[in-house]
Design a protein around this motif. Structure first.
Motif, PDB file in Angstrom:
ATOM      1  N   PRO A 138      -5.521  -4.220   6.115  1.00 21.59           N
ATOM      2  CA  PRO A 138      -4.714  -3.709   7.481  1.00 21.59           C
ATOM      3  C   PRO A 138      -3.201  -4.007   7.103  1.00 21.59           C
ATOM      4  CG  PRO A 138      -5.911  -5.890   7.718  1.00 21.59           C
ATOM      5  CD  PRO A 138      -6.372  -5.398   6.420  1.00 21.59           C
ATOM      6  N   PRO A 139      -2.487  -3.324   7.632  1.00 17.66           N
ATOM      7  CA  PRO A 139      -1.013  -3.571   7.401  1.00 17.66           C
ATOM      8  C   PRO A 139      -0.597  -4.867   8.388  1.00 17.66           C
ATOM      9  CG  PRO A 139      -1.164  -1.934   9.177  1.00 17.66           C
ATOM     10  CD  PRO A 139      -2.783  -2.303   8.802  1.00 17.66           C
ATOM     11  N   LEU A 140       0.573  -5.631   7.697  1.00 18.66           N
ATOM     12  CA  LEU A 140       1.253  -6.558   8.393  1.00 18.66           C
ATOM     13  C   LEU A 140       2.540  -5.876   9.216  1.00 18.66           C
ATOM     14  CD1 LEU A 140       0.914  -9.614   5.763  1.00 18.66           C
ATOM     15  CD2 LEU A 140      -0.529  -9.051   7.806  1.00 18.66           C
ATOM     16  N   ALA A 141       3.086  -4.833   8.390  1.00 18.69           N
ATOM     17  CA  ALA A 141       4.091  -4.137   9.007  1.00 18.69           C
ATOM     18  C   ALA A 141       3.974  -3.554  10.516  1.00 18.69           C
ATOM     19  CB  ALA A 141       4.563  -3.005   8.035  1.00 18.69           C
ATOM     20  N   LYS A 142       4.625  -4.033  11.583  1.00 18.80           N
ATOM     21  CA  LYS A 142       4.730  -3.481  12.771  1.00 18.80           C
ATOM     22  C   LYS A 142       3.113  -3.891  13.239  1.00 18.80           C
ATOM     23  CE  LYS A 142       8.211  -0.077  12.918  1.00 18.80           C
ATOM     24  NZ  LYS A 142       8.433   0.971  11.973  1.00 18.80           N
ATOM     25  N   SER A 143       2.484  -4.772  12.771  1.00 20.38           N
ATOM     26  CA  SER A 143       1.050  -5.101  13.268  1.00 20.38           C
ATOM     27  C   SER A 143       0.913  -5.627  14.895  1.00 20.38           C
ATOM     28  CB  SER A 143       0.134  -6.029  12.014  1.00 20.38           C
ATOM     29  OG  SER A 143      -0.816  -6.518  12.649  1.00 20.38           O
ATOM     30  N   ASP A 144       0.253  -5.057  15.521  1.00 18.77           N
ATOM     31  CA  ASP A 144      -0.055  -5.617  16.858  1.00 18.77           C
ATOM     32  C   ASP A 144      -0.934  -6.688  16.779  1.00 18.77           C
ATOM     33  OD1 ASP A 144      -2.136  -4.117  16.221  1.00 18.77           O
ATOM     34  OD2 ASP A 144      -2.080  -3.022  18.156  1.00 18.77           O
ATOM     35  N   TYR A 145      -1.786  -6.653  15.984  1.00 14.01           N
ATOM     36  CA  TYR A 145      -2.971  -7.860  15.758  1.00 14.01           C
ATOM     37  C   TYR A 145      -1.999  -9.135  15.375  1.00 14.01           C
ATOM     38  CZ  TYR A 145      -7.028  -9.966  14.314  1.00 14.01           C
ATOM     39  OH  TYR A 145      -8.360 -11.011  14.167  1.00 14.01           O
ATOM     40  N   ARG A 175       6.478 -12.339  10.131  1.00 13.81           N
ATOM     41  CA  ARG A 175       6.616 -11.877  11.722  1.00 13.81           C
ATOM     42  C   ARG A 175       8.152 -11.679  11.911  1.00 13.81           C
ATOM     43  NH1 ARG A 175       3.810 -14.154  15.803  1.00 13.81           N
ATOM     44  NH2 ARG A 175       5.684 -14.653  16.843  1.00 13.81           N
ATOM     45  N   ASN A 176       8.954 -11.590  10.745  1.00 13.06           N
ATOM     46  CA  ASN A 176      10.277 -11.207  10.866  1.00 13.06           C
ATOM     47  C   ASN A 176      10.673 -10.225   9.825  1.00 13.06           C
ATOM     48  OD1 ASN A 176      11.420 -12.834  13.054  1.00 13.06           O
ATOM     49  ND2 ASN A 176      10.372 -14.348  12.020  1.00 13.06           N
ATOM     50  N   SER A 177       9.519  -9.511   9.397  1.00 12.24           N
ATOM     51  CA  SER A 177       9.862  -8.467   8.348  1.00 12.24           C
ATOM     52  C   SER A 177       9.068  -7.393   8.503  1.00 12.24           C
ATOM     53  CB  SER A 177       9.593  -9.001   7.044  1.00 12.24           C
ATOM     54  OG  SER A 177      10.091 -10.408   6.656  1.00 12.24           O
ATOM     55  N   PHE A 178       9.241  -6.152   8.041  1.00 13.42           N
ATOM     56  CA  PHE A 178       8.220  -4.938   7.898  1.00 13.42           C
ATOM     57  C   PHE A 178       8.757  -4.550   9.356  1.00 13.42           C
ATOM     58  CE2 PHE A 178       5.752  -8.202   5.464  1.00 13.42           C
ATOM     59  CZ  PHE A 178       6.293  -7.732   4.180  1.00 13.42           C
ATOM     60  N   GLY A 179       9.685  -4.570  10.137  1.00 12.67           N
ATOM     61  CA  GLY A 179       9.646  -3.984  11.408  1.00 12.67           C
ATOM     62  C   GLY A 179       9.288  -4.983  12.514  1.00 12.67           C
ATOM     63  N   ASN A 180       8.709  -6.064  12.034  1.00  8.52           N
ATOM     64  CA  ASN A 180       8.215  -7.077  13.190  1.00  8.52           C
ATOM     65  C   ASN A 180       9.440  -8.001  13.455  1.00  8.52           C
ATOM     66  OD1 ASN A 180       5.559  -6.205  12.778  1.00  8.52           O
ATOM     67  ND2 ASN A 180       5.319  -7.736  11.042  1.00  8.52           N
ATOM     68  N   SER A 181       9.512  -8.365  14.702  1.00 13.79           N
ATOM     69  CA  SER A 181      10.469  -9.572  14.888  1.00 13.79           C
ATOM     70  C   SER A 181       9.906 -10.551  15.845  1.00 13.79           C
ATOM     71  CB  SER A 181      11.920  -9.070  15.366  1.00 13.79           C
ATOM     72  OG  SER A 181      11.777  -8.986  16.919  1.00 13.79           O
ATOM     73  N   GLY A 182       9.975 -11.750  15.494  1.00 13.01           N
ATOM     74  CA  GLY A 182       9.197 -13.051  16.526  1.00 13.01           C
ATOM     75  C   GLY A 182      10.001 -13.950  15.884  1.00 13.01           C
ATOM     76  N   ASP A 183       9.358 -15.210  16.823  1.00 13.52           N
ATOM     77  CA  ASP A 183       9.959 -16.370  16.697  1.00 13.52           C
ATOM     78  C   ASP A 183       9.313 -17.177  15.260  1.00 13.52           C
ATOM     79  OD1 ASP A 183       7.626 -16.804  17.972  1.00 13.52           O
ATOM     80  OD2 ASP A 183       7.955 -18.232  19.295  1.00 13.52           O
ATOM     81  N   ILE A 220     -12.082  -5.706  12.726  1.00 14.78           N
ATOM     82  CA  ILE A 220     -11.040  -6.058  13.463  1.00 14.78           C
ATOM     83  C   ILE A 220     -10.099  -4.749  13.791  1.00 14.78           C
ATOM     84  CG2 ILE A 220     -10.399  -8.469  12.969  1.00 14.78           C
ATOM     85  CD1 ILE A 220      -8.125  -7.307  11.078  1.00 14.78           C
ATOM     86  N   GLU A 221      -9.093  -4.672  14.711  1.00 21.74           N
ATOM     87  CA  GLU A 221      -8.538  -3.554  14.990  1.00 21.74           C
ATOM     88  C   GLU A 221      -7.028  -3.721  14.880  1.00 21.74           C
ATOM     89  OE1 GLU A 221     -10.070  -0.981  18.257  1.00 21.74           O
ATOM     90  OE2 GLU A 221      -7.882  -0.256  18.567  1.00 21.74           O
ATOM     91  N   VAL A 222      -6.343  -2.995  14.098  1.00 23.33           N
ATOM     92  CA  VAL A 222      -4.896  -3.083  13.901  1.00 23.33           C
ATOM     93  C   VAL A 222      -4.238  -1.929  14.241  1.00 23.33           C
ATOM     94  CG1 VAL A 222      -3.110  -3.670  12.306  1.00 23.33           C
ATOM     95  CG2 VAL A 222      -5.335  -5.016  12.271  1.00 23.33           C
ATOM     96  N   ASN A 223      -3.156  -1.953  15.107  1.00 21.85           N
ATOM     97  CA  ASN A 223      -2.587  -0.406  15.292  1.00 21.85           C
ATOM     98  C   ASN A 223      -3.614   0.545  15.345  1.00 21.85           C
ATOM     99  OD1 ASN A 223      -0.260  -2.170  15.025  1.00 21.85           O
ATOM    100  ND2 ASN A 223       0.231  -1.272  12.960  1.00 21.85           N
ATOM    101  N   GLY A 224      -4.745   0.411  16.490  1.00 23.60           N
ATOM    102  CA  GLY A 224      -5.665   1.395  16.637  1.00 23.60           C
ATOM    103  C   GLY A 224      -6.439   1.924  15.520  1.00 23.60           C
ATOM    104  N   LYS A 225      -6.259   1.098  14.518  1.00 24.39           N
ATOM    105  CA  LYS A 225      -7.250   1.478  13.257  1.00 24.39           C
ATOM    106  C   LYS A 225      -8.394   0.245  12.869  1.00 24.39           C
ATOM    107  CE  LYS A 225      -4.844   5.210  10.786  1.00 24.39           C
ATOM    108  NZ  LYS A 225      -3.458   5.000  10.996  1.00 24.39           N
ATOM    109  N   LYS A 226      -9.595   0.587  12.691  1.00 19.56           N
ATOM    110  CA  LYS A 226     -10.489  -0.554  12.523  1.00 19.56           C
ATOM    111  C   LYS A 226     -10.587  -0.780  10.928  1.00 19.56           C
ATOM    112  CE  LYS A 226     -13.483  -0.332  16.431  1.00 19.56           C
ATOM    113  NZ  LYS A 226     -13.118   0.948  17.087  1.00 19.56           N
TER     114      LYS A 226
END
Ligand SMILES: [Cu+2]
Length: 509
Positions: A421-428, A478-486, A448-454
């Motif tokens: 599964p991708p970590l880029a922009k991953s909702d999971y 969490r702060n790369s590949f289009g993600n941003s978080g604490d 598991i389901e990541v960005n709508g794909k199983k």
């Protein structure tokens, strides 16, 4: 034995019997000891004078053997290891090294070991001066709040190490449980002007040398023989500044040098002096003269003697010099008196030579530690700087990612379709911090389901990463590949790690 000696002896026995009867009546029941055969060479009885380093009990003037009663109390205490650094020492007599004991060849030593009620551990004592199994260890095993007694005849003269021999033995010794007992030969030692007690030992602290605060014992460093501290007399600076040992020009100095180890051999040297005589390995024969550096084995000793001809400060070192200048193995002998320009002409430069270690125990040293602590606190409180901390975590985390994660998740975190599964922009990934920490520590499998794909693969547990590495790599993703978080704090990782079952491979550690 002459009749009057016999009377005296019987009287002493009577006094002792009544004393011990009184003691038994007054205190908790004492386990019965075996009846002893009478040793007719023993006259009278005395209480041993015990001293704390660097001091030594006075030479023995007696010309006969006697019964010497030694009472030594084991105390576990938090004390200074260096300025701003504390350690929980386990001690014989309240200090490291343990109290110096001095008896005469042929004496009967009645040994009382008391373990203070506030101790957390049982302890015992193995005196290398004892002829008998374990050197007294089994007979002296003492729980906290208890006391034990055993007796031995000091058959062999010499300077002996004693130490605790309770399991785990190396740990008890590493915590400071060692000292010296001198069994003076019958004919005594040659008279000198000054006698001192110097004992080396290492401390295996979790923090590096000088790292402030209460330092825990580090088993791994102890096994690897990588001490943070190598010191004389239990702490950095014990023999420095106003705590230096002293002598006057023209005097003869004798040092009783011990080494508690637990691991290192000392290359004992006094800068600016030559040992006139060395009693190697603590034996009773001065078997070498004109010695610069003498070896003191772990669990061994040496006696060195030298005259001091020139005033000044003489530096005691373990000549394995990083131990001296970077780990604390430095002491001082200050010699006062008139210059002797025929022997030496020059100026003292020890203050420059010693750098900050000359300041041992000083006001300046304490001030620096206070200021450093204040600086650390200010940095943590400043948001701009704590923001930087996150950037540092991200940069460190990238290194972990490029070593550990990218083989599967790919360099841009894009994953591999239908497999990883991708970590880029991953909702999971972004929806549950704790779950992502658990995924790294414990691995992840099942659908598991990541960005709508199983996905239904297996991620291996990466529990060999440290708390910091896990926190950093997750802060990075969490702060790369289009993600941003604490940021993720290492303490959060630690907390979650503690709730997980131990991996099988480590269960038998
Ligand atoms: Cu012990």
């Amino acid at each position: 034995m002459k009749p009057n000696q016999l009377v005296r002896k019987l009287a002493a026995v009577a006094v002792l019997c009544s004393l011990s009867a009184a003691a038994q009546a007054a205190e908790a029941p004492v386990k019965a000891t075996k009846p002893k055969p009478v040793d007719t060479t023993i006259q009278g009885e005395e209480k041993a004078v015990l001293t704390q380093a660097p001091f030594v009990p006075p030479p023995i003037k007696r010309t006969h053997a006697t019964k010497v009663v030694v009472s030594l109390e084991v105390i576990e205490a938090t004390k200074r290891l260096a300025d701003g650094v504390e350690y929980v020492f386990w001690t014989f007599g309240g200090d490291v090294p343990g109290s110096f004991i001095r008896v005469r060849e042929g004496d009967l030593v009645e040994f009382h070991l008391l373990n203070h009620p506030t101790s957390k551990m049982p302890h015992n004592i193995d005196l290398h001066a004892v002829t008998g199994p374990g050197g007294g260890a089994a007979s002296s095993f003492t729980a906290p709040g208890h006391k034990s007694q055993f007796s031995f005849k000091a058959i062999n003269p010499g300077l002996y190490v004693y130490h605790c021999a309770t399991a785990p033995v190396p740990m008890h010794v590493a915590n400071g449980m060692y000292g010296l007992i001198l069994v003076e030969p019958k004919e005594g030692l040659a008279p000198v002007d000054r006698e001192y007690y110097v004992m080396q030992g290492e401390f295996y602290t979790a923090g590096r040398f000088g790292e402030a605060g209460l330092q825990a014992f580090d088993q791994r460093k102890a096994e690897d023989e990588r001490p943070g501290y190598v010191v004389f007399n239990g702490a950095v600076g014990s023999l420095v500044g106003d705590k230096a040992i002293k002598a006057k020009v023209g005097e003869k100095v004798r040092l009783f040098v011990g080494n508690g180890g637990p691991n290192l051999i000392s290359s004992f040297h006094v800068i600016g002096e030559i040992f006139d005589k060395v009693y190697q390995e603590g034996g009773v024969k001065a078997n070498q003269e004109q010695v610069q550096t003498t070896l003191v084995p772990a669990g061994g000793s040496a006696i060195v003697e030298f005259g001091v001809e020139v005033p000044g400060t003489y530096i005691l070192v373990d000549h394995s010099l990083f131990r001296a200048f970077n780990k604390g193995a430095i002491g001082m002998l200050k010699v006062e008196g008139p210059e002797n320009l025929l022997v030496y002409s020059g100026k003292e430069v020890d203050a420059v030579y010693l750098g900050s270690q000359a300041e041992g125990g000083s006001e300046t040293g304490r001030k620096i530690i206070e200021l450093e602590a204040a600086r650390t606190a200010a940095i943590q409180a400043d948001e701009k700087i704590s923001g930087l901390t996150k950037d540092i975590q991200i940069a460190r985390g990238k290194q972990v990612f490029m070593q550990t994660c990218f083989v599967c998740h790919q360099t841009e975190g894009q994953g591999i379709p239908a497999q990883i599964p991708p970590l880029a922009k991953s909702d999971y990934l972004m929806s549950d911090k704790d779950r992502s920490i658990r995924a790294v520590l414990q691995g992840l499998s099942g659908e598991i389901e990541v960005n709508g794909k199983k996905y239904n693969g297996t991620m291996i547990p990466l529990n060999t990463l440290s708390d910091h590495e896990v926190a950093n790599v997750l802060t990075y993703v969490r702060n790369s590949f289009g993600n941003s978080g604490d940021a993720i704090n290492p303490d959060e990782v630690k907390r979650i790690r503690s709730t997980l079952p131990k991996p099988v491979a480590n269960q038998f550690e």
